[in-house]
Scaffold this active site. Sequence first.
Site, PDB file in Angstrom:
ATOM      1  N   THR A 434       0.924  -1.245   0.002  1.00 52.20           N
ATOM      2  CA  THR A 434       0.095  -0.174   0.039  1.00 52.20           C
ATOM      3  C   THR A 434       0.934   1.180   0.118  1.00 52.20           C
ATOM      4  O   THR A 434       1.648   1.513   0.924  1.00 52.20           O
ATOM      5  CB  THR A 434      -0.899   0.088   1.259  1.00 52.20           C
ATOM      6  OG1 THR A 434      -1.454  -1.227   1.468  1.00 52.20           O
ATOM      7  CG2 THR A 434      -1.795   1.277   1.293  1.00 52.20           C
ATOM      8  N   LYS A 509      -7.447   1.775  -3.042  1.00 55.07           N
ATOM      9  CA  LYS A 509      -7.173   0.856  -1.642  1.00 55.07           C
ATOM     10  C   LYS A 509      -7.513   2.007  -0.536  1.00 55.07           C
ATOM     11  O   LYS A 509      -7.963   1.656   0.671  1.00 55.07           O
ATOM     12  CB  LYS A 509      -5.656   0.462  -1.747  1.00 55.07           C
ATOM     13  CG  LYS A 509      -4.988  -0.032  -0.289  1.00 55.07           C
ATOM     14  CD  LYS A 509      -5.523  -1.351   0.378  1.00 55.07           C
ATOM     15  CE  LYS A 509      -4.945  -1.257   1.455  1.00 55.07           C
ATOM     16  NZ  LYS A 509      -5.289  -2.387   2.333  1.00 55.07           N
ATOM     17  N   LYS A 584      -0.821   4.752   8.467  1.00 53.84           N
ATOM     18  CA  LYS A 584      -0.246   5.215   7.222  1.00 53.84           C
ATOM     19  C   LYS A 584      -1.152   5.120   6.081  1.00 53.84           C
ATOM     20  O   LYS A 584      -1.036   6.254   5.367  1.00 53.84           O
ATOM     21  CB  LYS A 584       0.756   3.988   6.994  1.00 53.84           C
ATOM     22  CG  LYS A 584       1.268   3.832   5.639  1.00 53.84           C
ATOM     23  CD  LYS A 584       1.941   2.478   5.277  1.00 53.84           C
ATOM     24  CE  LYS A 584       1.587   2.072   3.866  1.00 53.84           C
ATOM     25  NZ  LYS A 584       2.373   0.656   3.523  1.00 53.84           N
TER      26      LYS A 584
HETATM   27  P1  NAD Z   1       5.999  -5.849   7.152  1.00 56.68           P
HETATM   28  O1  NAD Z   1       6.751  -4.617   7.754  1.00 56.68           O
HETATM   29  O2  NAD Z   1       5.801  -7.103   8.023  1.00 56.68           O
HETATM   30  O3  NAD Z   1       6.842  -6.359   5.851  1.00 56.68           O
HETATM   31  C1  NAD Z   1       7.579  -5.499   4.971  1.00 56.68           C
HETATM   32  C2  NAD Z   1       8.788  -6.285   4.663  1.00 56.68           C
HETATM   33  O4  NAD Z   1       9.637  -5.329   3.764  1.00 56.68           O
HETATM   34  C3  NAD Z   1       9.743  -6.378   5.916  1.00 56.68           C
HETATM   35  O5  NAD Z   1      10.007  -7.704   6.131  1.00 56.68           O
HETATM   36  C4  NAD Z   1      11.159  -5.526   5.666  1.00 56.68           C
HETATM   37  O6  NAD Z   1      12.207  -6.120   6.259  1.00 56.68           O
HETATM   38  C5  NAD Z   1      10.953  -5.679   4.238  1.00 56.68           C
HETATM   39  N1  NAD Z   1      11.782  -4.558   3.395  1.00 56.68           N
HETATM   40  C6  NAD Z   1      12.008  -3.201   3.876  1.00 56.68           C
HETATM   41  N2  NAD Z   1      12.831  -2.583   2.960  1.00 56.68           N
HETATM   42  C7  NAD Z   1      13.073  -3.344   1.970  1.00 56.68           C
HETATM   43  C8  NAD Z   1      13.974  -3.403   0.979  1.00 56.68           C
HETATM   44  N3  NAD Z   1      14.450  -2.306   0.545  1.00 56.68           N
HETATM   45  N4  NAD Z   1      14.110  -4.728   0.156  1.00 56.68           N
HETATM   46  C9  NAD Z   1      13.339  -5.633   0.754  1.00 56.68           C
HETATM   47  N5  NAD Z   1      12.623  -5.806   1.597  1.00 56.68           N
HETATM   48  C10 NAD Z   1      12.390  -4.762   2.309  1.00 56.68           C
HETATM   49  O7  NAD Z   1       4.673  -5.386   6.531  1.00 56.68           O
HETATM   50  P2  NAD Z   1       3.240  -6.127   6.065  1.00 56.68           P
HETATM   51  O8  NAD Z   1       2.396  -6.295   7.061  1.00 56.68           O
HETATM   52  O9  NAD Z   1       3.915  -7.467   5.541  1.00 56.68           O
HETATM   53  O10 NAD Z   1       2.920  -5.219   4.835  1.00 56.68           O
HETATM   54  C11 NAD Z   1       3.496  -4.931   3.735  1.00 56.68           C
HETATM   55  C12 NAD Z   1       2.845  -4.063   2.647  1.00 56.68           C
HETATM   56  O11 NAD Z   1       1.274  -4.496   2.721  1.00 56.68           O
HETATM   57  C13 NAD Z   1       2.433  -2.483   3.412  1.00 56.68           C
HETATM   58  O12 NAD Z   1       2.648  -1.730   2.285  1.00 56.68           O
HETATM   59  C14 NAD Z   1       1.203  -2.654   4.133  1.00 56.68           C
HETATM   60  O13 NAD Z   1       0.447  -1.256   4.180  1.00 56.68           O
HETATM   61  C15 NAD Z   1       0.294  -3.661   3.319  1.00 56.68           C
HETATM   62  N6  NAD Z   1      -0.563  -4.112   3.625  1.00 56.68           N
HETATM   63  C16 NAD Z   1      -0.922  -4.736   5.292  1.00 56.68           C
HETATM   64  C17 NAD Z   1      -1.698  -5.596   5.875  1.00 56.68           C
HETATM   65  C18 NAD Z   1      -1.356  -6.186   7.024  1.00 56.68           C
HETATM   66  O14 NAD Z   1      -2.753  -6.756   7.670  1.00 56.68           O
HETATM   67  N7  NAD Z   1      -0.374  -6.483   7.346  1.00 56.68           N
HETATM   68  C19 NAD Z   1      -2.964  -5.416   4.981  1.00 56.68           C
HETATM   69  C20 NAD Z   1      -2.975  -5.071   3.741  1.00 56.68           C
HETATM   70  C21 NAD Z   1      -1.854  -4.274   3.232  1.00 56.68           C
END
Ligand code: NAD
Length: 637
Positions: A434, A509, A584
């Site tokens: 997102t 979204k 966010k």
């Molecule tokens: P998270 O923080 O668990 O995962 C993000 C991952 O990205 C981390 O493991 C981090 O180490 C990695 N990362 C950061 N910089 C990086 C880079 N330069 N190269 C490679 N990896 C890198 O977050 P999440 O909960 O998995 O969410 C991910 C996305 O999905 C976000 O944009 C969030 O808004 C969206 N989202 C999350 C949910 C939820 O319920 N958690 C629901 C819908 C959407």
Amino acid sequence: MTDILIRTEGKAGRITLNRPKALNALSYAMCLAIEEALDRWAKDDSVALVVLDAEGDRAFCAGGDIQEMYDTGTAGDYDYGRRFWRDEYRMNAKIAEYPKPIVSFLHGFTMGGGVGLGGHCSHRIVCESTQIAMPECSIGFVPDVGGSYILAKAPGRLGEYLGLTATRMGPGDAIHAGFADAYVPEAEWDGLKSDLCSTGDVAAIPQHPAPDSPLADQQAEIDRLMGTEDLQGMLNQLRGDDSEFAAKTLSKLERIAPLSLAVTIEMLHRLRGPSLNIRKALELEYRVSHRVMEHGDFLEGIRAAIIDKDRTPKWRHTLDKVPAVDVSFMLRPLGKEALQFEREDTGMNIGFIGLGNMGAPMAANLAKAGHTVVGFDVAGTAAEGCAQATSAVEAATNADVVITMLPNGNILRSVADEIVPAMKSGAVLLDCSTVDVESARAVAEQAQSAGLGALDAPVSGGIGGAAGGTLTFMVGGSGDAFDIAKPLFDIMGQKAVHCGPAGNGQAAKICNNMILGVTMIATCEAFALADKLGLDRQAMFDVVSTSSGYSWTMNAYCPAPGVGPQSPADNGYKPGFAADLMLKDLRLAQQAAESADADTPMGAAAMALYQTFVENEDGAGQDFSAMLPRFETRGRD
Ligand code: NAD
């Protein structure tokens, strides 16, 4: 810096292993990258031959990278190892049967997986530092990666000797045993490589005399002592002989897994003969690989040699008691699980960058569905069934589709800067994070002008939806790119809505999540009010969930513990969907509203409230439904 450098130079395709600190250990991702390059160059008329070499002074390649096999295997997951071996063996066969010359430069340690890579090439060059060995039996396995093919063809009983004792061969021995073709002093290698690249002709390889082979001098003794029917016969023969060579060989065998010794002898006996070819050897080896973690000594062998380094493995058998039935069990045909040499082309090559709460289970679902997934995360996290790359570029290089699942737009932009130039033309960059609409559109434009497809496809459904493959995707981008990604959406989710051009997925979204944030606050404040009015929470749920106040936050994600379906409220408000992420998304909505001049007062109020909650009231790290305990404790001021 990537683990493997693949490029063309003059008339040569060039593959250079580039993990010198890890003695160029061959990872799963490296195997896939090599296969992809070989497939491409086989059809490319401008490539006349392939040069295969490695960086660093110490090793061409000291073996396969077995850490992840060990980790998954000890957790009871044998599929990762089987897939690694299956795909590696297919690549080994491809090298042996390649329609163009492949010239390998085997300096320093060249062992196990390194032999599978460099030992089947049409022109195998060794030098002063070369040390070749097949040491698998000492870790409870058997000579694999086509090593049994070379061993079965070695003169006399040298195959048994080398396969069982893991003896290292210098350049002269390697040529004598059939593991190498030509000796060229290392000082001449750079010049030779440039000649091969400029001429595209293996006639550039000089003819030097082969160095002496100490093993050739021992050949008669080896044949006499090791030409027995089975392991027991060999042990009897060695014990009954008073030569120093017999005593030394026996003491080597006493340290090695007995089952591995017995199975290796049987394999070499079965393989020798006029019908021997690389595929027959690999197919037989794979019968053992398929079973060796569950029924053999492989995991214990790695533990003792590499993990705990105590060098006191507890093998399943003792040297004199390996039942024939256990040997034949390891070599029984595998039926429909048998090794195939044709790549199943139903699967895509997928690079997955960002293996966090959401990304890891999404990547695992793709791998489970048969796609080849190479993952990367800066935090070093892994996903089940996926190969692990050491950089985003490595994960993206050979992918048909690269999926990103990252924290925010800035990170997405910097990852895109890295990977877009490395992606192959026509591949699709599919961002499921997102992020702000502007970043989504900028990255899409960058990808499209590099000849790639691009989609922004944020998700709804949370961690549960990611694990269960029930996410909803809101997708922006071209129809063509959407069609390519559609089968992947079907695996990771239950619904994908094509919302229009680039950025429209993110637009959908943030509008959705603005409703979600506002509704969660409304649901939580209504529960807190109901508490104060003396209304039972269950009664409140029963009424609202079936009346006009119903919503997803009430019906599917109820913020009151013990009421409604299971939700993070029942797990101490552990996310789930973190309040920080909700904040966010609400910020993104306000940023978009600002730029589009839209009036969104409820969205603005929700953002302000989540900001206070996250920044001043310990809401960070809690689920976004933890607004309920917050309201519970407050009065009107
Ligand atoms: P998270 O923080 O668990 O995962 C993000 C991952 O990205 C981390 O493991 C981090 O180490 C990695 N990362 C950061 N910089 C990086 C880079 N330069 N190269 C490679 N990896 C890198 O977050 P999440 O909960 O998995 O969410 C991910 C996305 O999905 C976000 O944009 C969030 O808004 C969206 N989202 C999350 C949910 C939820 O319920 N958690 C629901 C819908 C959407």
